[in-house]
Scaffold this motif. Structure first.
Motif, mmCIF file in Angstrom:
data_model
loop_
_atom_site.group_PDB
_atom_site.id
_atom_site.type_symbol
_atom_site.label_atom_id
_atom_site.label_comp_id
_atom_site.label_asym_id
_atom_site.label_seq_id
_atom_site.Cartn_x
_atom_site.Cartn_y
_atom_site.Cartn_z
ATOM 1 N N LYS A 133 -44.913 -10.273 85.535
ATOM 2 C CA LYS A 133 -44.489 -8.260 86.020
ATOM 3 C C LYS A 133 -43.124 -7.916 84.784
ATOM 4 C CE LYS A 133 -45.473 -7.576 90.606
ATOM 5 N NZ LYS A 133 -45.154 -7.775 91.780
ATOM 6 N N ALA A 134 -43.013 -9.462 84.619
ATOM 7 C CA ALA A 134 -41.593 -8.880 83.529
ATOM 8 C C ALA A 134 -41.947 -8.863 81.687
ATOM 9 C CB ALA A 134 -40.314 -10.036 83.608
ATOM 10 N N VAL A 135 -43.318 -9.653 82.202
ATOM 11 C CA VAL A 135 -43.486 -10.129 80.607
ATOM 12 C C VAL A 135 -43.895 -8.532 79.050
ATOM 13 C CG1 VAL A 135 -45.228 -11.100 78.719
ATOM 14 C CG2 VAL A 135 -44.696 -12.196 81.074
ATOM 15 N N VAL A 136 -43.340 -8.381 78.316
ATOM 16 C CA VAL A 136 -43.823 -7.109 77.772
ATOM 17 C C VAL A 136 -43.599 -7.012 76.358
ATOM 18 C CG1 VAL A 136 -41.733 -5.218 79.083
ATOM 19 C CG2 VAL A 136 -41.311 -7.493 76.727
ATOM 20 N N GLN A 137 -43.871 -8.518 76.372
ATOM 21 C CA GLN A 137 -45.009 -8.686 74.750
ATOM 22 C C GLN A 137 -45.776 -10.372 74.840
ATOM 23 O OE1 GLN A 137 -41.798 -7.842 72.281
ATOM 24 N NE2 GLN A 137 -42.479 -9.439 71.109
ATOM 25 N N PRO A 138 -46.478 -10.037 74.996
ATOM 26 C CA PRO A 138 -47.660 -10.702 75.887
ATOM 27 C C PRO A 138 -47.670 -12.422 74.320
ATOM 28 C CG PRO A 138 -48.914 -9.632 76.698
ATOM 29 C CD PRO A 138 -47.551 -8.746 75.252
ATOM 30 N N LEU A 139 -47.470 -13.044 74.568
ATOM 31 C CA LEU A 139 -47.500 -13.892 73.150
ATOM 32 C C LEU A 139 -48.784 -14.509 72.960
ATOM 33 C CD1 LEU A 139 -44.066 -16.294 74.428
ATOM 34 C CD2 LEU A 139 -44.156 -14.178 73.564
ATOM 35 N N SER A 140 -49.216 -13.424 72.181
ATOM 36 C CA SER A 140 -50.982 -13.911 72.312
ATOM 37 C C SER A 140 -51.505 -14.949 71.184
ATOM 38 C CB SER A 140 -51.916 -12.165 72.904
ATOM 39 O OG SER A 140 -50.819 -11.843 71.463
ATOM 40 N N GLN A 141 -50.638 -14.768 70.364
ATOM 41 C CA GLN A 141 -50.696 -15.497 69.080
ATOM 42 C C GLN A 141 -49.904 -17.603 69.350
ATOM 43 O OE1 GLN A 141 -52.410 -14.451 66.339
ATOM 44 N NE2 GLN A 141 -52.224 -12.902 68.291
ATOM 45 N N THR A 142 -49.261 -17.448 69.907
ATOM 46 C CA THR A 142 -48.554 -18.418 70.822
ATOM 47 C C THR A 142 -50.107 -19.790 70.503
ATOM 48 O OG1 THR A 142 -47.094 -17.502 70.526
ATOM 49 C CG2 THR A 142 -46.946 -19.990 71.411
ATOM 50 N N LYS A 143 -49.892 -21.612 69.983
ATOM 51 C CA LYS A 143 -50.201 -21.846 70.453
ATOM 52 C C LYS A 143 -49.376 -22.609 70.712
ATOM 53 C CE LYS A 143 -54.886 -20.919 68.292
ATOM 54 N NZ LYS A 143 -55.932 -21.431 67.833
ATOM 55 N N ALA A 144 -49.190 -23.180 72.489
ATOM 56 C CA ALA A 144 -48.414 -23.741 72.303
ATOM 57 C C ALA A 144 -48.569 -25.669 73.294
ATOM 58 C CB ALA A 144 -47.197 -23.436 73.639
ATOM 59 N N ALA A 145 -48.252 -26.341 72.639
ATOM 60 C CA ALA A 145 -47.934 -27.688 73.215
ATOM 61 C C ALA A 145 -46.748 -28.283 73.919
ATOM 62 C CB ALA A 145 -48.121 -28.701 71.970
ATOM 63 N N CYS A 146 -46.989 -28.219 75.011
ATOM 64 C CA CYS A 146 -46.428 -28.520 76.266
ATOM 65 C C CYS A 146 -45.816 -30.183 76.118
ATOM 66 C CB CYS A 146 -46.094 -28.278 77.073
ATOM 67 S SG CYS A 146 -46.514 -26.123 77.761
ATOM 68 N N TYR A 147 -44.298 -29.913 75.340
ATOM 69 C CA TYR A 147 -43.574 -31.467 75.916
ATOM 70 C C TYR A 147 -42.837 -31.758 76.698
ATOM 71 C CZ TYR A 147 -41.691 -35.929 73.069
ATOM 72 O OH TYR A 147 -40.625 -36.817 73.486
ATOM 73 N N TYR A 148 -43.140 -32.748 77.126
ATOM 74 C CA TYR A 148 -42.263 -33.036 78.173
ATOM 75 C C TYR A 148 -41.391 -34.119 78.091
ATOM 76 C CZ TYR A 148 -45.887 -30.465 80.966
ATOM 77 O OH TYR A 148 -46.332 -28.799 81.518
ATOM 78 N N GLY A 149 -41.954 -35.485 77.050
ATOM 79 C CA GLY A 149 -40.707 -36.237 77.690
ATOM 80 C C GLY A 149 -41.154 -37.091 78.608
ATOM 81 N N CYS A 150 -39.954 -37.930 78.851
ATOM 82 C CA CYS A 150 -39.367 -39.130 79.180
ATOM 83 C C CYS A 150 -38.830 -38.248 81.144
ATOM 84 C CB CYS A 150 -39.102 -40.212 79.244
ATOM 85 S SG CYS A 150 -38.388 -40.059 77.316
ATOM 86 N N LEU A 151 -37.916 -37.977 80.476
ATOM 87 C CA LEU A 151 -37.197 -37.799 82.340
ATOM 88 C C LEU A 151 -37.602 -36.333 83.214
ATOM 89 C CD1 LEU A 151 -32.959 -38.837 80.519
ATOM 90 C CD2 LEU A 151 -34.961 -40.065 82.046
ATOM 91 N N LEU A 152 -37.738 -35.726 82.237
ATOM 92 C CA LEU A 152 -38.605 -34.601 83.146
ATOM 93 C C LEU A 152 -39.085 -34.849 84.031
ATOM 94 C CD1 LEU A 152 -37.814 -31.183 83.141
ATOM 95 C CD2 LEU A 152 -39.599 -31.463 81.635
ATOM 96 N N VAL A 153 -39.841 -36.247 83.924
ATOM 97 C CA VAL A 153 -40.885 -36.076 85.374
ATOM 98 C C VAL A 153 -40.936 -37.926 85.535
ATOM 99 C CG1 VAL A 153 -42.631 -34.936 84.485
ATOM 100 C CG2 VAL A 153 -42.404 -36.788 83.046
ATOM 101 N N ARG A 154 -39.527 -38.404 85.214
ATOM 102 C CA ARG A 154 -39.529 -39.361 85.465
ATOM 103 C C ARG A 154 -38.197 -39.982 86.106
ATOM 104 N NH1 ARG A 154 -42.359 -40.414 80.666
ATOM 105 N NH2 ARG A 154 -44.273 -41.338 80.869
ATOM 106 N N PRO A 155 -38.161 -40.490 86.814
ATOM 107 C CA PRO A 155 -39.155 -41.557 87.254
ATOM 108 C C PRO A 155 -39.690 -41.209 88.980
ATOM 109 C CG PRO A 155 -36.518 -42.218 88.331
ATOM 110 C CD PRO A 155 -37.048 -41.539 87.207
ATOM 111 N N PRO A 156 -40.747 -40.908 88.786
ATOM 112 C CA PRO A 156 -41.730 -40.303 89.712
ATOM 113 C C PRO A 156 -41.523 -40.366 91.391
ATOM 114 C CG PRO A 156 -43.707 -41.593 89.240
ATOM 115 C CD PRO A 156 -41.851 -41.868 87.940
ATOM 116 N N GLU A 157 -40.782 -41.529 92.010
ATOM 117 C CA GLU A 157 -40.748 -41.394 93.336
ATOM 118 C C GLU A 157 -39.482 -41.294 93.469
ATOM 119 O OE1 GLU A 157 -39.648 -44.910 90.982
ATOM 120 O OE2 GLU A 157 -42.248 -44.662 90.930
#
Lengths: 279, 150, 663
Positions: A133-157
């Motif tokens: 709802k807050a989007v006023v300028q949709p990023l229609s030209q953006t082709k993004a590669a989401c990069y998580y790296g190691c620590l954002l998701v690990r250690p999974p337990e």
């Protein structure tokens, strides 16, 4: 809505552009950040590889302050910080003896009950609908590669956040902004992290691989949610290009940059102009 | 309860209600392995812990038991598929009831001992016997019985 | 009551720590005890003769043998009593060996305890009542659930022994996973060539009734007397009219449905026969794919059918089968990594489901199979190219508690070796790589087979795990480690085959609940005893065989199926069954009809019943135990609020008498 905020060293230092971005972006979503009073370093790699007690005591002190000040949820935008805080919190919650020991060391009662969130989780809590709802300028030209790296998701337990080998939570947010999220290979590979200080070759090699794959899959930018990843992909990009004789010119954004821009915030406001690679 | 009694003046009486397929066989195996334990326990064999109702436990105290042990198959291992789950649920309720009337909860024990866990059987019996010995005779049970009904 | 108490010395075993003479004397004066003797070996011939003589001469009405565990010799002494005309359920044992002499070395305390134990038994036996074994008739007709190789074997064995068999299969054809395999280890004989004749045997057997495209809906009754409700799913084809000519499926315009038989590697029409050798070789209409059924448009198959066999109005049917024994042979599926949830969620790093050329072992079977979608030519799914380098990864989802199952999937080491051989035999210039943890090749000619794959067919075996698979320009980059070399390695592969863990087939838990049998944390059905009762379950008359019990290869599944069949034949060799009479009984006069027992009974052995007068008017309602189903756990006794249920052999009176004897 107010949420606790643990900036950690990076966001008050080399990555203060990340802090500006987070503050502006969350501010536009009606989220007020309450910075933790008198916080200390989370200990990072240095503490947990050398001294287990210190590696718990440092985050325990931060958690103790949060508990004292009645902060029950806290954003730690740096994945290293959030991981250390979550790990310590879980260890504390699980052991009576450790709670006693740590309360003594940090000279404050600590139970480990504070919920620690990374940036993606805060967006999830705000909810896709509200963001959309807050989007006023949709990023229609953006082709993004989401990069998580190691620590954002690990250690999974311990983190219990997304599929650690093929996470998709950042993509969901990116799509809500009207951008395209491309599928690529190295979403959760390491960027080299702190090696950037002692073994630059490794970092350049890893960064080169990541940047090459991103381009090969048709992305026009990379989205990160980690100050370290940003340093290695953005600041070091010129070194990568020089070393491998290539031109990547790949802008690296924080997740909050894109959310903010879609909501109409200017790049300058969020510190995007401080990035090395200019879009 | 006479607190002055010294440890070995007192031999506690312990009643054990066990299921036929796990704990009884565990006790058999303790015998086969010659695992010694105090002779204070009297074992009653029942088909399943599901068969054991509250009254039976209370009855044991009436007959002068100082402690009661209920032991059956581990969750998931019941010979009758789910009898031990009934026992466990009943125990959760019974516990609250006993606590409510002022029963000494240190005198009632609930464990899972499989047919292979002879060592555990021995340890449990030693443990309960020593604990109960330390507690002394359960004279207070009489008082509970004679307490006015409210 | 005239009770005889016989205290055994068990040689030295009891007598060493228990003063048996003193015990016998102490017991002699108990109320109701007619005689009390001790003897060196009660279970010996002279010991038993002495007991029998005392029963005869002393006109004993009850017996207590103080000796070893009842699990050891209760049957022995009950038999001896029965031979003398004393009801065997009037015999009790006092366990003074395992529970006393062997565990207490203080002679005085042990003797006192032995006396207590015997007093309890005497108190109990005074409340014992004669019981008669329960006799139930046997329906000599078996049901086999699952028509894979295990189910086929069990059905044929039972039918060949002269008994009727009802075979229930969920899919449109029998054959199971084996029908889709290419060749089998360790002989490399063609799977279909050995299986399809047996499938035909099943289809043509005069004593086998086949329900394909059917599932078990409900199971009632008990050993010898089961009533099974089977749901025959609407097939939309009348298989009695159809002659299997193929005009319908050849003309069906809906050609793009993924074939279940090919594990998604090939396509099929909406009206289809799963594979040419199917039994029955009659088509079925996929109600999710047929536009006639979905939108009421098309109907080409009905127009083409010269025999009027197509019926779009077909409905599911429920039919009931009476059987005496049930064999569960529901088989397995492969762990669907990437799609599975919960504990099986993991292995995102292998890109299964993201990269078309990362497939599982069964999918590989279809692309090497001569009957498969590629006609036996190895072509990779993405672009149909012949892969020149194939990586096989073992233990995906098995032997991995962190993100899969803890158990070993057992067959993968062997089929991976087989895959490398089949691949090399078809792609001579190709190279197979295998990443493994250990090679587990226990079995006749198995180890030799794996050596052949390595030595003759040149498969490269790397001991280590793969950490990630990525895709670059249509090439899969496999990054792993060879721990024997001690190096990380990267292999460029055209195709990756994952040896994913075997898991029980979908829906097995609900079937187990219907059959009232156990299953483990992974859903594998539980046998009654892992060594001595490997095909029986804890519900009498229900047997298990094949991969629904644990991961198994074909020889083992077949052996177990024959074992289950033998158990069924044992059951059917008798005209009636006798069961232990230690079952529950309701006092229908005092039953308040709350039916708590009905809900609590683990065996659904208690029914709600009406008591009516002669005119059929309802007098009262009551719970009623079906003694054929009751296993005698006694849960109902403890549940009943009005104390209207009792358990023979462990009645309230017996148990309370025992506790009261402890004063």
């Amino acid at each position: 809505m107010q949420i606790g905020y643990y900036p950690g060293c990076a966001l008050h230092g080399s990555s203060n552009d990340y802090e500006r971005s987070v503050r502006v972006c969350l501010g536009r979503l009606g989220m007020e950040l309450r910075e933790l009073d008198d916080w200390v370093c989370c200990g990072a790699t240095a503490a947990h590889s050398l001294n287990a007690k210190l590696a718990t005591a440092l985050p325990a002190r931060n958690l103790a302050i949060a508990e004292r000040d009645g902060i029950d949820q806290m954003l730690a935008p740096c994945p290293m910080c959030s991981m250390e805080l979550i790990k310590a919190g879980q260890a504390l919650a699980a052991s009576d003896a450790l709670r006693r020991e740590m309360s003594e060391i940090v000279e404050q009662k600590v139970s480990g009950a504070t919920g620690v969130l990374n940036l993606i989780q805060v967006f999830q809590q705000i909810g896709l609908e509200r963001i959309q709802k807050a989007v006023v300028q949709p990023l229609s030209q953006t082709k993004a590669a989401c990069y998580y790296g190691c620590l954002l998701v690990r250690p999974p337990e311990q983190l219990r956040f997304d599929d650690c080998e093929n996470p998709t939570s950042m993509e969901t947010i990116i799509k809500a902004l009207g951008a395209e999220a491309i599928d690529w290979n190295y979403k959760t590979e390491c960027c080299g992290a702190g090696m950037t200080m002692c073994n630059e070759d490794t970092v350049l090699d890893l960064a080169h691989k990541i940047l090459t794959d991103v381009a090969a899959h048709g992305a026009n930018c990379v989205v990160v949610a980690c100050p370290m990843c940003h340093v290695n992909l953005d600041m070091k990009q010129a070194d990568v290009e020089r070393r491998y004789g290539v031109t990547h010119r790949m802008p690296i954004y924080y997740l909050s940059d894109l959310v903010g821009m879609a909501m109409g915030a200017s790049g300058a406001e969020m510190g995007v102009d401080r990035h090395y690679v200019v879009a | 309860m006479s607190e002055t009694q010294t440890k070995h003046d007192f031999e506690p009486k312990i009643v054990a209600y066990v299921c036929n397929w796990c704990t009884y066989l565990g006790a058999d195996l303790a015998g086969t392995n010659r695992l010694e334990y105090p002779p204070n326990i009297r074992i009653l064999r029942l088909p399943c812990t599901g068969r054991i109702d509250f009254n039976l436990i209370v009855k044991a105290y009436e007959m002068g038991a100082d402690a009661v042990l209920v032991s059956g198959c581990h969750p998931g291992d019941c010979h009758y598929t789910s009898g031990n789950y009934h026992a466990r649920r009943r125990w959760m309720l019974f516990r609250v009831l006993l606590e409510g009337i002022g029963f000494d909860m240190r005198r009632v024990h609930f464990t899972w001992i499989s047919a292979a866990e002879a060592k555990k059987f021995q340890e449990v019996v030693i443990d309960i016997t020593e604990q109960t010995r330390a507690l002394g005779p359960y004279g207070d049970f009489r008082k509970l019985l004679e307490a006015p009904v409210c | 009551m005239r009770i005889g108490v016989f205290t055994c010395w068990c040689g030295e075993n009891i007598a060493r720590h228990v003063d048996c003479q003193k015990v016998a004397e102490a017991i002699r004066n108990l109320l109701g005890v007619h005689c009390s003797v001790d003897y060196k070996y009660m279970c010996s011939d002279p010991g038993q003769s002495m007991i029998r003589e005392q029963i005869r001469n002393g006109k004993l009405t009850g017996l207590v043998v103080a000796a070893c565990s009842p699990h050891m010799h209760l049957k022995t002494f009950r038999k001896a009593a029965e031979a003398e005309g004393l009801n065997p359920y009037m015999v009790e044992m006092a366990n003074v060996r395992e529970h006393c002499a062997w565990v207490h070395h203080d002679r005085e305390a042990a003797t006192a305890k032995a006396i207590d134990i015997i007093r309890m038994a005497v108190a109990k036996v005074q409340q014992n009542r004669p019981l008669a074994a329960i006799r139930v008739p046997v329906t000599k007709r078996a049901m086999v659930i699952g028509g894979g190789v295990a189910g086929i074997q069990a059905a044929l064995d039972i039918a060949d022994a002269g008994f009727e068999v009802v075979l229930v299969e969920r899919d449109p054809s029998i054959g199971g996973k084996m029908a889709g395999l290419s060749e089998t280890f360790p002989t490399l004989d063609c799977s279909q060539c050995i299986l399809t004749p047996r499938m035909v045997d099943v289809g043509q057997h005069p004593r086998i009734k086949l329900h394909t495209y059917s599932e078990v809906e409900a199971v009632n009754g008990y050993v010898g007397n089961f009533k099974v409700t089977v749901r025959k799913k609407a097939r939309y084809v009348d298989i009695t009219k159809c002659n299997g000519c193929g005009d319908c499926w050849n003309k069906c315009p809906q050609k793009k449905n993924l074939s279940e038989f090919d594990f998604g590697m090939g396509k099929r029409t909406a009206i289809y026969v799963p594979f040419p050798q199917a039994v029955p070789a009659r088509p079925v209409i996929d109600r999710e794919a047929c536009t006639m059924l979905l939108k009421g448009k098309c109907g080409i198959c009905a127009k083409k059918c010269t025999r009027g066999a197509i019926n779009f109005e077909d409905q599911d049917q429920l039919i009931t089968e009476d059987v005496g024994a049930i064999v569960a042979a529901t088989g397995y599926k492969l762990c669907d990594i990437g799609k599975d949830e919960g504990r099986y969620k993991g292995y995102g790093e292998y890109g299964f489901g993201r990269y078309a050329d990362v497939i599982d072992g069964l999918q590989f079977e279809r692309i090497v199979s001569a009957s498969g979608p590629t006609g036996g030519e190895i072509k990779r799914p993405s672009d149909g190219k012949t892969p020149k380098s194939v990586v096989f990864i073992c233990c995906v989802g098995s032997r991995d508690d962190a993100k899969g199952c803890g158990y070993c999937s057992k067959i993968c080491c062997m089929y991976v070796a087989k895959h490398t051989m089949l691949y090399k035999h078809k792609v001579h210039d190709g190279q197979a790589h295998v990443f493994y943890m250990d090679i587990r090749a226990g079995g006749k000619n198995y180890e030799e087979f794996v050596r052949r794959a390595i030595e003759q067919d040149g498969a490269e075996y790397h001991r280590g795990r793969v950490s990630r698979i990525t895709e670059h320009n249509g090439q899969l980059i496999v990054r792993g480690v060879d721990t024997l070399v001690g190096e990380a390695m990267t292999i460029e592969a055209d195709l990756v085959v994952l040896a994913t863990a075997m898991r029980p087939a979908d829906g097995v838990e609900s079937l187990a609940q219907k059959l009232n049998i156990g299953y483990d944390e992974y859903g594998f059905l539980s046998e009654s005893h892992p060594k001595l009762r490997p095909v029986e379950t804890n519900t009498a008359g229900v047997l298990v065989c094949g991969a629904c019990q644990a991961p198994k290869d074909i020889p083992e599944s077949v052996a177990q199926a024959s074992a289950a069949a033998a158990k069924v034949m044992m059951l059917f060799a008798r005209d009636e069954l006798t069961r232990e009479p230690e079952v529950a009984e309701v006092n229908e006069q005092t039953c308040a009809a709350c039916f708590s027992c009905v809900r609590g009974c683990p065996y659904k052995a208690i029914d709600e019943a009406d008591i009516t007068d002669r005119q059929g008017r309802l007098i009262k309602r009551t719970a009623r135990v079906n003694p054929g189903l009751c296993m005698g756990c006694g849960t109902c006794v403890a549940i009943c609020p009005s104390k209207s249920v009792d358990l023979a052999g462990f009645t309230e009176q017996q148990v309370y008498a025992m506790v009261e004897s402890l004063v």
